[in-house]
Design a protein around this motif. Structure first.
Motif, PDB file in Angstrom:
ATOM      1  N   HIS A 211       0.828  -1.207   0.000  1.00 36.81           N
ATOM      2  CA  HIS A 211       0.000   0.000   0.000  1.00 36.81           C
ATOM      3  C   HIS A 211       0.865   1.261   0.000  1.00 36.81           C
ATOM      4  N   ALA A 212       0.264   2.354  -0.501  1.00 35.11           N
ATOM      5  CA  ALA A 212       0.993   3.616  -0.632  1.00 35.11           C
ATOM      6  C   ALA A 212       1.099   4.321   0.713  1.00 35.11           C
ATOM      7  N   ILE A 213       2.237   4.975   0.948  1.00 32.92           N
ATOM      8  CA  ILE A 213       2.399   5.836   2.128  1.00 32.92           C
ATOM      9  C   ILE A 213       2.293   7.303   1.698  1.00 32.92           C
ATOM     10  N   THR A 214       3.117   7.707   0.728  1.00 26.23           N
ATOM     11  CA  THR A 214       3.113   9.117   0.306  1.00 26.23           C
ATOM     12  C   THR A 214       2.309   9.284  -0.982  1.00 26.23           C
ATOM     13  N   HIS A 215       1.791  10.492  -1.169  1.00 28.38           N
ATOM     14  CA  HIS A 215       1.122  10.880  -2.417  1.00 28.38           C
ATOM     15  C   HIS A 215       1.629  12.268  -2.778  1.00 28.38           C
ATOM     16  N   LEU A 216       2.925  12.383  -3.059  1.00 27.69           N
ATOM     17  CA  LEU A 216       3.526  13.708  -3.239  1.00 27.69           C
ATOM     18  C   LEU A 216       3.578  14.118  -4.709  1.00 27.69           C
ATOM     19  N   GLY A 217       3.358  13.203  -5.621  1.00 25.55           N
ATOM     20  CA  GLY A 217       3.360  13.552  -7.038  1.00 25.55           C
ATOM     21  C   GLY A 217       4.712  14.007  -7.554  1.00 25.55           C
ATOM     22  N   THR A 218       5.800  13.501  -6.970  1.00 25.40           N
ATOM     23  CA  THR A 218       7.134  13.843  -7.462  1.00 25.40           C
ATOM     24  C   THR A 218       8.004  12.591  -7.353  1.00 25.40           C
ATOM     25  N   VAL A 219       9.313  12.777  -7.445  1.00 18.56           N
ATOM     26  CA  VAL A 219      10.226  11.639  -7.335  1.00 18.56           C
ATOM     27  C   VAL A 219      10.715  11.556  -5.899  1.00 18.56           C
ATOM     28  N   SER A 220      10.260  10.563  -5.158  1.00 16.77           N
ATOM     29  CA  SER A 220      10.709  10.340  -3.781  1.00 16.77           C
ATOM     30  C   SER A 220      11.463   9.020  -3.731  1.00 16.77           C
ATOM     31  N   ILE A 221      12.651   9.040  -3.116  1.00 10.80           N
ATOM     32  CA  ILE A 221      13.507   7.853  -3.130  1.00 10.80           C
ATOM     33  C   ILE A 221      14.097   7.601  -1.749  1.00 10.80           C
ATOM     34  N   SER A 222      14.799   6.492  -1.616  1.00  8.45           N
ATOM     35  CA  SER A 222      15.582   6.137  -0.435  1.00  8.45           C
ATOM     36  C   SER A 222      14.784   6.178   0.866  1.00  8.45           C
ATOM     37  N   ARG A 231       8.584   6.903  12.041  1.00 12.06           N
ATOM     38  CA  ARG A 231       8.786   7.875  10.971  1.00 12.06           C
ATOM     39  C   ARG A 231       9.577   7.259   9.814  1.00 12.06           C
ATOM     40  N   ILE A 232       9.335   7.793   8.624  1.00  7.67           N
ATOM     41  CA  ILE A 232      10.134   7.409   7.462  1.00  7.67           C
ATOM     42  C   ILE A 232      10.893   8.635   6.987  1.00  7.67           C
ATOM     43  N   ALA A 233      12.197   8.536   6.912  1.00 12.71           N
ATOM     44  CA  ALA A 233      13.002   9.580   6.277  1.00 12.71           C
ATOM     45  C   ALA A 233      13.210   9.168   4.829  1.00 12.71           C
ATOM     46  N   PHE A 234      13.153  10.135   3.922  1.00 17.02           N
ATOM     47  CA  PHE A 234      13.410   9.835   2.520  1.00 17.02           C
ATOM     48  C   PHE A 234      13.886  11.104   1.834  1.00 17.02           C
ATOM     49  N   SER A 235      14.119  11.027   0.531  1.00 22.75           N
ATOM     50  CA  SER A 235      14.608  12.186  -0.209  1.00 22.75           C
ATOM     51  C   SER A 235      13.661  12.419  -1.376  1.00 22.75           C
ATOM     52  N   PHE A 242      16.796  17.711  -4.701  1.00 21.43           N
ATOM     53  CA  PHE A 242      16.420  16.705  -3.719  1.00 21.43           C
ATOM     54  C   PHE A 242      16.656  17.212  -2.299  1.00 21.43           C
ATOM     55  N   GLN A 243      15.648  17.028  -1.457  1.00 23.16           N
ATOM     56  CA  GLN A 243      15.714  17.432  -0.058  1.00 23.16           C
ATOM     57  C   GLN A 243      15.304  16.253   0.814  1.00 23.16           C
ATOM     58  N   ILE A 244      15.827  16.221   2.051  1.00 26.43           N
ATOM     59  CA  ILE A 244      15.390  15.207   3.004  1.00 26.43           C
ATOM     60  C   ILE A 244      13.972  15.547   3.455  1.00 26.43           C
ATOM     61  N   ARG A 245      13.096  14.570   3.404  1.00 21.50           N
ATOM     62  CA  ARG A 245      11.722  14.754   3.871  1.00 21.50           C
ATOM     63  C   ARG A 245      11.455  13.721   4.960  1.00 21.50           C
ATOM     64  N   SER A 259      15.037  22.167   5.138  1.00 21.51           N
ATOM     65  CA  SER A 259      15.751  21.949   3.885  1.00 21.51           C
ATOM     66  C   SER A 259      16.952  22.872   3.828  1.00 21.51           C
ATOM     67  N   ALA A 260      17.886  22.528   2.968  1.00 19.15           N
ATOM     68  CA  ALA A 260      19.104  23.314   2.825  1.00 19.15           C
ATOM     69  C   ALA A 260      19.471  23.331   1.353  1.00 19.15           C
ATOM     70  N   GLY A 261      20.486  24.094   1.004  1.00 19.90           N
ATOM     71  CA  GLY A 261      20.905  24.163  -0.389  1.00 19.90           C
ATOM     72  C   GLY A 261      21.478  22.846  -0.849  1.00 19.90           C
ATOM     73  N   GLY A 262      21.568  22.718  -2.173  1.00 15.37           N
ATOM     74  CA  GLY A 262      22.235  21.558  -2.741  1.00 15.37           C
ATOM     75  C   GLY A 262      21.370  20.320  -2.720  1.00 15.37           C
ATOM     76  N   THR A 263      21.978  19.211  -3.142  1.00 12.10           N
ATOM     77  CA  THR A 263      21.292  17.934  -3.187  1.00 12.10           C
ATOM     78  C   THR A 263      21.436  17.237  -1.841  1.00 12.10           C
ATOM     79  N   ASN A 264      20.310  16.860  -1.232  1.00  8.72           N
ATOM     80  CA  ASN A 264      20.322  16.184   0.070  1.00  8.72           C
ATOM     81  C   ASN A 264      19.641  14.837  -0.104  1.00  8.72           C
ATOM     82  N   LEU A 265      20.355  13.767   0.200  1.00  8.65           N
ATOM     83  CA  LEU A 265      19.770  12.463  -0.086  1.00  8.65           C
ATOM     84  C   LEU A 265      20.305  11.378   0.840  1.00  8.65           C
ATOM     85  N   SER A 266      19.771  10.193   0.672  1.00 13.48           N
ATOM     86  CA  SER A 266      20.154   8.949   1.358  1.00 13.48           C
ATOM     87  C   SER A 266      20.269   9.118   2.876  1.00 13.48           C
TER      88      SER A 266
END
Lengths: 455, 254
Positions: A211-222, A231-235, A242-245, A259-266
């Motif tokens: 089953h789905a957890i998020t419905h953000l309509g974008t690219v969410s990974i990791s 809680r689930i941390a993801f990017s 990409f930001q940590i969500r 959020s911060a500048g640049g690419t934030n992931l994993s």
């Protein structure tokens, strides 16, 4: 309760050190692409019979389908556990004992079943509730055979029939598996690919209940689940990259994370759930940073030109981080202390990514293409390395690209993403025992980046 | 999709009208209870008016690019598009107009004549002015002519010599058009691992940014986003396609 302690202990030893034994084979074995390990530990599995439960209150038309779900789930859970020789149902006596008084142990302990242990019980449903009485008997102990007796009373639904089977299976695994809790009640979080977007999804450990957890309509990974399952941390890709969500499974909605500048992931959780390590290029070059779980007191840990990504804490100690760095060219596996000291390179070449540290702290599973480059033989497979010796074994062979291994909390299983067709659209999620056997496909194509819950 | 849906609704509506009409006449005839076969041939119903739709994709292009015209007509015997001539009743055609054009479709049928129009805007590049006008944003086409995407070697984020040259061109254009802000997207081919590729894409975009900054473009005008392998320009599995995906892409930041 008569409980034979030697047997569970040997199994604990077997599972903790079987991989160590395999890893201590001569280094020359690296040249071989294949070797079987399931018989190398010299310990036989417990021979377990699982009887179909006795249907009671059979007047309720719901009983039969729910009982079928329960029986199937219980059998599969115990079969998946990897510590039993599950006796084929065709060899079992034609009986469904529902209570201790109804079982003829000699029938189960004798040939052809020759069971060492028998799981049996009664399953009934009435008035919208299901009632399960489950027993585990030692077939060779005629005087005090009962090892376990459990009773469950839950709402009558297919999902609850499965959950009750998971709980009973975990009780059996806990008793016979050397006190290591089973994984039948654990979850796997993953990325679902669809319509150009990627959302975070969840499923039971056996692939049911997707089953789905998020419905953000974008690219969410990791996706990375917190140790307490809250809680689930993801990017996630936003206007600024990409930001940590953070998503709360208690509130069922995203919660704020700075959020911060640049690419934030994993992102990666520390075992006490207080810290999150992640990759961030807020200062220019992608480096490993650590923040508290609310995103505060953020500080940089690495400082070296080249990509640094995919950190993961040692779940046993919380004091070390394994991660991937491209500081010398192709990405390699490294470990360091959480303060950035004691950096040690683990892989000697190729293209290594996606580490996952085993729950006991001894091993790191990762994806590795040992002969990376155009036209090179082999491909990207799942490997396990013993941290202390840097010796490794290859777990997957010739099944297409493999990536994102993640250990089960009992350390007996690894889930990973497999791309059999070469195209990323064919990626699906597969689980296996930690020695590479017992491979099971959990999802259809269109699922990636699995992350096994901590409990 | 919308077109056929609209047509379908129109057809349903006409059927409904026809059914209603026959019901009304039926009521009148009921009193006399005339045998329908004695009435002789029915007069032919009036021919339905033709319908026509015309669309273009995209509706705006740069000079030299092409656009696909797509038309659907019903109940028409002769369909013409000005400048193209007679065409089938339904169809598509690729055209490359040299200037902005109104495409005009005429559908003639027994029930009359219907027209449909679509306008295709053609953006003609304007040569960059070198008078140092700091408020000049320049045109999109001129931007892409001067600020070209740079491509990278496999698993590398070092600028190649050709990219060094194009960075100089880009920097001088950006320095001449100080109102332009840019965003640099970092991309990777589909091989390799997703997380590592996002970091690699960040390094690629940063390399392109550093080259511009070194050539005098203020860092405050440049935004960097890594897409890793999450967005692809080309989806074939061969080296020329992978090369297309290993890039830093420049676009105007609005």
């Amino acid at each position: 309760m008569n409980f034979r302690s030697e047997r569970p202990l040997t199994h604990l030893i077997r599972f903790t050190f079987a991989a160590a034994i395999m890893l201590s084979l001569p280094v020359g074995l690296h040249a071989q692409d294949w070797f079987k390990t399931e018989t190398s530990s010299g310990v036989s599995n417990i021979r377990l019979a699982v009887a179909d439960f006795k249907g009671v209150s059979a007047t309720d038309p719901q009983t039969l389908p729910l009982k079928h779900t329960f029986d199937t789930t219980l059998y599969n859970d115990l079969s998946n556990a990897g510590i039993f020789d599950l006796i084929s149902k065709s060899m079992l006596p034609q009986a469904s004992p529902g209570a201790p008084a109804e079982i003829n142990l000699a029938q189960w302990g004798g040939a052809p079943a020759s069971a060492a242990m028998v799981a049996f019980g009664a399953f009934g449903s009435s008035g919208g509730r299901i009632t399960v009485n489950g027993f585990l008997f030692d077939a060779k102990n005629t005087q005090f055979p009962q090892v376990l007796a459990k009773q469950y009373n839950e709402q009558a639904s297919d999902d609850m029939a499965r959950q009750v089977a998971h709980r009973f299976a975990d009780e059996i695994i806990f008793r016979l598996g050397g006190g290591v809790p089973g994984i039948a009640e654990t979850k796997i979080y993953y990325v679902k690919i669809g319509g150009g977007n990627k959302e975070i999804w969840a499923m039971d450990y056996d692939g049911a209940n997707q089953h789905a957890i998020t419905h953000l309509g974008t690219v969410s990974i990791s996706p990375r689940i917190s140790p307490d399952n809250s809680r689930i941390a993801f990017s996630s890709l936003g206007r600024d990259g990409f930001q940590i969500r953070m998503y709360s499974l208690l509130l069922n909605r995203p919660v704020s994370f700075p959020s911060a500048g640049g690419t934030n992931l994993s992102p990666a959780w520390s075992p006490n759930g207080r810290d999150i390590a992640f990759s961030s290029s807020r200062s220019g070059d992608p480096e490993i940073w650590i923040a508290d779980s609310n995103g505060g007191s953020v500080h940089r840990v690495t400082s070296f030109r080249g990509p640094d990504v995919s950190p993961v804490f040692n779940p046993k100690t919380g004091s070390q981080i394994a991660w991937i760095s491209g500081r010398t060219g192709l990405p390699q596996l490294y470990i360091m202390d959480t303060d950035g000291s004691g950096v040690s390179r683990m892989t000697d070449g190729g293209y290594a990514t996606s580490p996952s540290w085993s729950p006991n702290g001894q091993f790191i599973a990762f994806a590795w293409d040992r002969k990376y480059g155009p036209g090179a033989p082999g491909g990207q497979d799942i490997y396990v390395m013993e941290v202390a010796t840097k010796r490794w074994i290859q777990l997957t062979h010739d099944i297409g690209r493999c990536d994102f291994p993640s250990w089960s909390p009992d350390g007996r299983h690894i889930v990973f993403a497999n791309t059999p067709g070469g195209r990323s659209s064919s990626t699906r999620i597969v689980s296996m025992l930690a020695d590479g056997t017992g491979r099971k496909t959990l999802t259809e194509a269109g699922a990636d980046m699995p992350n096994w819950s901590w409990k | 999709m919308n077109l056929s849906h609209a047509n379908y609704r129109r057809a349903v509506a006409m059927l409904a009208v026809a059914a209603a009409l026959s019901a009304v006449t039926g009521c009148h005839k009921k009193d006399k209870a005339v045998d329908p076969s004695s009435l002789g041939p029915m007069p032919a119903p009036p021919a339905a008016a033709p319908t026509a739709t015309l669309s273009a994709d995209p509706v705006a292009i740069d000079l030299g690019q092409s656009v696909v015209l797509n038309w659907r007509t019903q109940n028409a015997t002769v369909v013409t598009i000005d400048g193209i001539g007679e065409v089938p009743s339904n169809g598509t055609q690729t055209v490359s107009p040299s200037s902005s054009t109104n495409f005009h479709l005429t559908a003639k049928g027994d029930g009359g004549t219907t027209e449909a129009n679509v306008r295709v805007t053609v953006r003609v590049p304007v040569a960059p002015t070198n008078n140092g006008d700091s408020g000049d944003m320049g045109s999109e086409a001129a931007f892409h002519q001067n600020v070209q995407d740079v491509f990278f070697d496999y698993d590398s984020y070092d600028l190649r010599p050709d990219a060094q040259t194009s960075s100089q061109t880009a920097a001088s254009y950006l320095n001449a058009h100080k109102a332009i802000k840019i965003v640099i997207g970092g991309y990777c081919d589909e091989r390799g691992s997703a997380e590592y590729n996002l970091a690699l894409g960040e390094n690629r975009a940063n390399s392109a940014k550093t080259a511009l900054v070194n050539a005098g473009v203020p860092a405050s005008r440049i935004r960097v986003i890594s897409y890793g392998k999450e967005k692809q320009f080309c989806t074939e599995q061969n080296e020329s396609c992978w090369q297309q995906n290993r890039r830093a892409q420049f676009s105007m930041d609005r």
